[in-house]
Design a protein around this motif. Structure first.
Motif, PDB file in Angstrom:
ATOM      1  N   UNK A  88       0.848  -1.195   0.000  1.00 22.76           N
ATOM      2  CA  UNK A  88       0.000   0.000   0.000  1.00 22.76           C
ATOM      3  C   UNK A  88       0.880   1.241   0.000  1.00 22.76           C
ATOM      4  N   UNK A  89       0.606   2.144  -0.923  1.00 19.29           N
ATOM      5  CA  UNK A  89       1.368   3.394  -0.963  1.00 19.29           C
ATOM      6  C   UNK A  89       0.515   4.516  -0.396  1.00 19.29           C
ATOM      7  N   UNK A  90       1.126   5.293   0.502  1.00 26.40           N
ATOM      8  CA  UNK A  90       0.405   6.390   1.164  1.00 26.40           C
ATOM      9  C   UNK A  90       1.169   7.689   0.922  1.00 26.40           C
ATOM     10  N   UNK A  91       0.417   8.731   0.556  1.00 23.81           N
ATOM     11  CA  UNK A  91       1.048  10.034   0.397  1.00 23.81           C
ATOM     12  C   UNK A  91       0.828  10.825   1.680  1.00 23.81           C
ATOM     13  N   UNK A  92       1.933  11.316   2.250  1.00 26.24           N
ATOM     14  CA  UNK A  92       1.835  12.073   3.496  1.00 26.24           C
ATOM     15  C   UNK A  92       2.661  13.334   3.300  1.00 26.24           C
ATOM     16  N   UNK A  93       2.019  14.470   3.152  1.00 29.57           N
ATOM     17  CA  UNK A  93       2.744  15.694   2.807  1.00 29.57           C
ATOM     18  C   UNK A  93       3.468  15.469   1.495  1.00 29.57           C
ATOM     19  N   UNK A  94       4.774  15.764   1.486  1.00 28.81           N
ATOM     20  CA  UNK A  94       5.550  15.564   0.254  1.00 28.81           C
ATOM     21  C   UNK A  94       6.124  14.150   0.174  1.00 28.81           C
ATOM     22  N   UNK A  95       5.899  13.334   1.207  1.00 34.77           N
ATOM     23  CA  UNK A  95       6.502  12.002   1.246  1.00 34.77           C
ATOM     24  C   UNK A  95       5.582  10.932   0.701  1.00 34.77           C
ATOM     25  N   UNK A  96       6.218   9.937   0.073  1.00 32.89           N
ATOM     26  CA  UNK A  96       5.476   8.772  -0.386  1.00 32.89           C
ATOM     27  C   UNK A  96       5.990   7.591   0.429  1.00 32.89           C
ATOM     28  N   UNK A  97       5.090   6.874   1.085  1.00 28.59           N
ATOM     29  CA  UNK A  97       5.489   5.828   2.021  1.00 28.59           C
ATOM     30  C   UNK A  97       4.921   4.503   1.549  1.00 28.59           C
ATOM     31  N   UNK A  98       5.760   3.465   1.561  1.00 31.15           N
ATOM     32  CA  UNK A  98       5.304   2.146   1.134  1.00 31.15           C
ATOM     33  C   UNK A  98       5.124   1.269   2.365  1.00 31.15           C
ATOM     34  N   UNK A  99       3.978   0.599   2.435  1.00 32.16           N
ATOM     35  CA  UNK A  99       3.621  -0.195   3.609  1.00 32.16           C
ATOM     36  C   UNK A  99       3.199  -1.585   3.157  1.00 32.16           C
ATOM     37  N   UNK A 100       3.672  -2.610   3.905  1.00 28.51           N
ATOM     38  CA  UNK A 100       3.168  -3.963   3.655  1.00 28.51           C
ATOM     39  C   UNK A 100       2.215  -4.295   4.782  1.00 28.51           C
ATOM     40  N   UNK A 101       1.026  -4.738   4.428  1.00 25.00           N
ATOM     41  CA  UNK A 101       0.044  -5.007   5.462  1.00 25.00           C
ATOM     42  C   UNK A 101      -0.773  -6.233   5.065  1.00 25.00           C
ATOM     43  N   UNK A 102      -1.190  -7.000   6.085  1.00 23.29           N
ATOM     44  CA  UNK A 102      -2.070  -8.134   5.774  1.00 23.29           C
ATOM     45  C   UNK A 102      -3.491  -7.633   5.543  1.00 23.29           C
ATOM     46  N   UNK A 103      -3.755  -6.388   5.959  1.00 21.68           N
ATOM     47  CA  UNK A 103      -5.076  -5.796   5.733  1.00 21.68           C
ATOM     48  C   UNK A 103      -5.042  -4.950   4.476  1.00 21.68           C
ATOM     49  N   UNK A 104      -6.130  -4.964   3.759  1.00 22.55           N
ATOM     50  CA  UNK A 104      -6.208  -4.136   2.559  1.00 22.55           C
ATOM     51  C   UNK A 104      -6.663  -2.727   2.934  1.00 22.55           C
ATOM     52  N   UNK A 105      -6.675  -1.844   1.964  1.00 25.66           N
ATOM     53  CA  UNK A 105      -7.165  -0.470   2.157  1.00 25.66           C
ATOM     54  C   UNK A 105      -7.707  -0.030   0.807  1.00 25.66           C
ATOM     55  N   UNK A 106      -8.434   1.078   0.818  1.00 26.03           N
ATOM     56  CA  UNK A 106      -8.982   1.578  -0.446  1.00 26.03           C
ATOM     57  C   UNK A 106      -8.262   2.851  -0.855  1.00 26.03           C
ATOM     58  N   UNK A 107      -8.081   3.012  -2.141  1.00 25.52           N
ATOM     59  CA  UNK A 107      -7.482   4.251  -2.641  1.00 25.52           C
ATOM     60  C   UNK A 107      -8.348   5.411  -2.175  1.00 25.52           C
ATOM     61  N   UNK A 108      -7.726   6.442  -1.636  1.00 25.99           N
ATOM     62  CA  UNK A 108      -8.465   7.598  -1.137  1.00 25.99           C
ATOM     63  C   UNK A 108      -8.701   7.545   0.374  1.00 25.99           C
ATOM     64  N   UNK A 109      -8.502   6.351   1.004  1.00 28.15           N
ATOM     65  CA  UNK A 109      -8.665   6.247   2.471  1.00 28.15           C
ATOM     66  C   UNK A 109      -7.682   7.174   3.177  1.00 28.15           C
ATOM     67  N   UNK A 110      -8.163   7.821   4.244  1.00 27.00           N
ATOM     68  CA  UNK A 110      -7.260   8.605   5.070  1.00 27.00           C
ATOM     69  C   UNK A 110      -6.830   7.713   6.240  1.00 27.00           C
ATOM     70  N   UNK A 111      -5.510   7.589   6.458  1.00 27.99           N
ATOM     71  CA  UNK A 111      -5.013   6.650   7.465  1.00 27.99           C
ATOM     72  C   UNK A 111      -3.997   7.325   8.383  1.00 27.99           C
ATOM     73  N   UNK A 112      -3.863   6.752   9.587  1.00 28.47           N
ATOM     74  CA  UNK A 112      -2.771   7.137  10.475  1.00 28.47           C
ATOM     75  C   UNK A 112      -1.707   6.045  10.419  1.00 28.47           C
TER      76      UNK A 112
END
Ligand code: ADP
Ligand code: MG
Length: 480
Positions: free
Chosen positions: A310-334
């Motif tokens: 899962x790739x998350x955009x946080x400010x100017x950073x792009x963060x790659x996360x491996x998770x056993x749970x899925x997420x939806x594009x557009x979800x806001x996450x902590x």
């Protein structure tokens, strides 16, 4: 004499190929214990094959020495060394059958026929090709041909087997199978393997010890676990496994600021120190936005079988996360990270230094370009008289014609352009590392040194670029 525990030692090995003066391998030191499985890992062109060829005796080091069981073999010819090599290209004789290919070297040594037959049979069993003696090479699959090549090296009963990307030409499934077989062979034979690959997963799976190389230099040596968990610099962290790499700064005892937030970590490094923080994708956990150390928006979700990437955009950073749970594009996450899983390294200083010279007309030149800078600005306390001469604070003329000026400039102050003519320097991109909100590039030039450039935009390896070095960002000092 007691047997040396190190079967091979490389001491300060440097290799320069005559025509260009460029060092393919620089000051390389290594000790390999008898029976170890050691892997040289690094990108294409980093000097793996050259190092292996020096161990085999096909190349002679420009400097340094190679010891085998404590004895200097630096200049010993290849056929006098108890070492055999398996190459990526099998180099088998296509018109001979398997038996003849394997027996070839032994026949040349005039070994008795029944002894040859016995030895060939033994190695064919080892590589799982028993009964195939009479098959022609050109009827074999790539995997089978590579087994023959391995058998042909092993039939000489070497003390050390060198393998240069031996599985590189095989498809993925065959490669995985052969990795396990080679590992089993190593355990069964008990001889020393030195293995070369650019594939980090292959290195992690097979080796007792990994040597990570970049640009002719050893970057790190250690067990697969050491290299994965405790990379010594951003290059190793980036090359081994997937990583999120950020530039940051220490803000207190075991507190680091990066990626727009303050994080607890376990490294007690002095406040104010510039750092590189590495966080593995599997070590980042999702929470509600309000409970996260940082927040962001999901921009991509890829199913990878065992987990989601899962790739998350946080400010100017792009963060790659491996998770056993899925997420939806557009979800806001902590996002939160256990302090143990934040790996802090003191940032390497990537200041670029170049040397300009002052001409007899009092202009500063670098790389055949005149830099538009007034010399009185370079020399503290100096001034110019009406005829343009440079004077010190006592009014004495300072003659700095033909002296050298050291110019420094930071990676973030250099701009890359594909309009080569526009740059002060030109070169090719030889390395790139993603650092969360920018890329760090190494630009290989024809001048004395390479440049490190930070840029927001993604360029490609081997892109030809011009480097714009703004004069207002340069710092100058007179070189004595
Ligand atoms: P790797 O095996 O890691 O891909 P190599 O050891 O083959 O790297 O090459 C390291 C560097 O040395 C490369 O820049 C390559 O171009 C250069 N090099 C290798 N062999 C020669 C040679 N015979 N003459 C000149 N340069 C060479
Ligand atoms: Mg190579």
């Amino acid at each position: 004499m007691a047997q040396a525990t190190n079967i091979i030692e490389l001491k300060h090995i440097t290799k320069i190929f005559d025509d260009n003066g460029f060092a393919a391998v620089s000051d390389f030191n290594l000790e390999v214990k008898r029976g170890e499985f050691v892997t040289f890992l690094g990108p294409s062109g980093c000097g793996k094959t050259t190092t292996l060829r020096m161990i085999a005796g096909f190349d002679i080091p420009t400097e340094g020495e190679i010891l085998l069981n404590g004895e200097d073999i630096t200049k010993l010819p290849p056929n006098k060394r108890p070492i055999n090599t398996v190459f990526q290209r099998y180099a088998l004789f296509p018109h001979m059958n398997i038996y003849e290919n394997i027996a070839f070297g032994l026949k040349q040594k005039k070994m008795p026929k029944d002894e040859i037959t016995r030895k060939v049979k033994k190695v064919l069993e080892l590589v799982d090709l028993e009964g195939f003696e009479h098959r022609k090479i050109n009827t074999l699959s790539g995997g089978q041909q590579q087994r023959v090549a391995i058998a042909r090296a092993l039939v000489n009963e070497p003390e050390i087997l060198l393998l240069d990307e031996p599985l590189g030409a095989l498809d993925l499934k065959m490669r995985k199978e052969m990795q396990l077989e080679l590992k089993a062979m190593h355990d069964e034979l008990g001889i020393t393997f030195i293995y070369v690959t650019h594939d980090q997963e292959e290195a992690l799976t097979m080796s007792d010890k990994i040597v990570v190389m970049s640009e002719g230099r050893m970057q790190q040596i250690g067990t697969p676990e050491d290299i994965y968990n405790e990379p010594v610099n951003a290059f190793v962290a980036d090359f081994i496994g997937d990583s999120n790499i950020f530039n940051g700064i220490m803000t207190g005892k075991c507190l680091a600021r990066f990626c727009g937030a303050q994080w607890k970590c376990v490294d007690d490094i002095a406040e104010g120190t510039h750092i590189t923080a590495v966080v593995r994708p599997e070590d980042i956990n999702f929470t509600e936005p309000s409970k996260g150390t940082i927040q962001g928006v999901v921009t991509s979700v890829i199913f990878k079988g065992m987990h989601y990437e899962i790739t998350v955009e946080s400010g100017k950073n792009e963060i790659v996360i491996q998770s056993v749970y899925s997420a939806k594009i557009g979800d806001r996450v902590g996002m939160v990270v256990d302090p143990d899983n934040i790996h802090i390294m003191i940032a390497e200083d990537h200041t670029n230094f170049i040397i300009g010279s002052i001409t007899k007309e009092y202009s500063l030149e670098y790389n055949d370009h005149v830099l538009d800078v007034d010399l009185k600005d370079l020399i503290p306390g100096s001034s110019r008289d009406s005829s343009g001469r440079l004077l010190d604070s006592n009014g004495e003329e300072i003659d700095i014609r033909r002296t050298k000026i050291q110019i420094s400039i930071q990676p973030q102050d250099i701009t890359m352009t594909d309009d080569i003519e526009q740059g002060l320097v030109e070169g090719y991109i030889s390395n790139l590392i993603y650092k969360g909100d920018h890329y760090s590039y190494v630009i290989h030039t024809d001048l004395e040194q390479d440049f490190v450039v930070d840029d927001e935009y993604l360029w490609n390896m081997d892109d030809h670029v011009g480097l714009i070095l703004p004069i207002e960002k340069m710092k100058f000092s007179v070189k004595k």
